[in-house]
Design a protein around this motif. Structure first.
Motif, PDB file in Angstrom:
ATOM      1  N   GLU A  94      24.096  54.880  17.469  1.00 17.18           N
ATOM      2  CA  GLU A  94      24.539  55.117  16.100  1.00 17.18           C
ATOM      3  C   GLU A  94      24.514  56.622  15.875  1.00 17.18           C
TER       4      GLU A  94
ATOM      5  N   ALA B   4      28.791  63.018  12.482  1.00 21.13           N
ATOM      6  CA  ALA B   4      30.080  62.497  12.929  1.00 21.13           C
ATOM      7  C   ALA B   4      31.208  63.480  12.641  1.00 21.13           C
TER       8      ALA B   4
ATOM      9  N   THR C 273      35.655  60.199  13.080  1.00 20.01           N
ATOM     10  CA  THR C 273      34.599  59.193  13.199  1.00 20.01           C
ATOM     11  C   THR C 273      34.007  58.865  11.833  1.00 20.01           C
ATOM     12  N   ALA C 274      33.774  59.879  11.012  1.00 21.94           N
ATOM     13  CA  ALA C 274      33.239  59.656   9.667  1.00 21.94           C
ATOM     14  C   ALA C 274      34.188  58.773   8.863  1.00 21.94           C
TER      15      ALA C 274
ATOM     16  N   LYS D 194      36.296  56.568  10.077  1.00 21.24           N
ATOM     17  CA  LYS D 194      36.206  55.221  10.639  1.00 21.24           C
ATOM     18  C   LYS D 194      34.934  54.516  10.174  1.00 21.24           C
ATOM     19  N   LEU D 195      33.819  55.254  10.117  1.00 27.53           N
ATOM     20  CA  LEU D 195      32.564  54.654   9.665  1.00 27.53           C
ATOM     21  C   LEU D 195      32.671  54.144   8.235  1.00 27.53           C
ATOM     22  N   LEU D 196      33.515  54.785   7.428  1.00 29.85           N
ATOM     23  CA  LEU D 196      33.713  54.381   6.037  1.00 29.85           C
ATOM     24  C   LEU D 196      34.920  53.458   5.873  1.00 29.85           C
ATOM     25  N   ASP D 197      35.510  53.044   7.004  1.00 22.73           N
ATOM     26  CA  ASP D 197      36.679  52.166   7.012  1.00 22.73           C
ATOM     27  C   ASP D 197      37.836  52.775   6.214  1.00 22.73           C
TER      28      ASP D 197
ATOM     29  N   VAL E 240      25.759  61.444   8.711  1.00 24.32           N
ATOM     30  CA  VAL E 240      26.048  60.026   8.503  1.00 24.32           C
ATOM     31  C   VAL E 240      25.118  59.415   7.455  1.00 24.32           C
TER      32      VAL E 240
ATOM     33  N   GLN F 176      26.234  57.531   4.026  1.00 27.30           N
ATOM     34  CA  GLN F 176      25.773  56.178   3.712  1.00 27.30           C
ATOM     35  C   GLN F 176      25.121  56.144   2.329  1.00 27.30           C
TER      36      GLN F 176
END
Length: 66
Positions: A6, A10, A14-15, A17-20, A46, A50
């Motif tokens: 994890e 990021a 990537t950031a 993508k992590l937040l869709d 990250v 979050q």
């Protein structure tokens, strides 16, 4: 047993993508100030992202003295 790593920090893509989100959506939110700018080597924290998305990150105006 193999576990996926994890990220702690990021890159922009990537950031997003992590937040869709698409990269464009993410960049727009960063430029508008809704999301923070990168903090280190063009990377986002990250845990901070979050906390913002979960609504648990305090805003500067919400800080208080104990």
């Amino acid at each position: 047993m193999s576990r996926a790593l994890e990220p702690i920090f990021a890159r922009e893509t990537t950031a997003a993508k992590l937040l869709d989100m698409t990269r464009g959506e993410f960049v727009t939110l960063v430029k508008s100030g809704a999301l923070p700018p990168p903090v280190l080597h063009d990377r986002w924290d990250v845990a901070e992202l979050q906390a913002i998305m979960r609504g648990t990150k305090m805003r500067p105006s919400e800080e208080f003295d104990l």
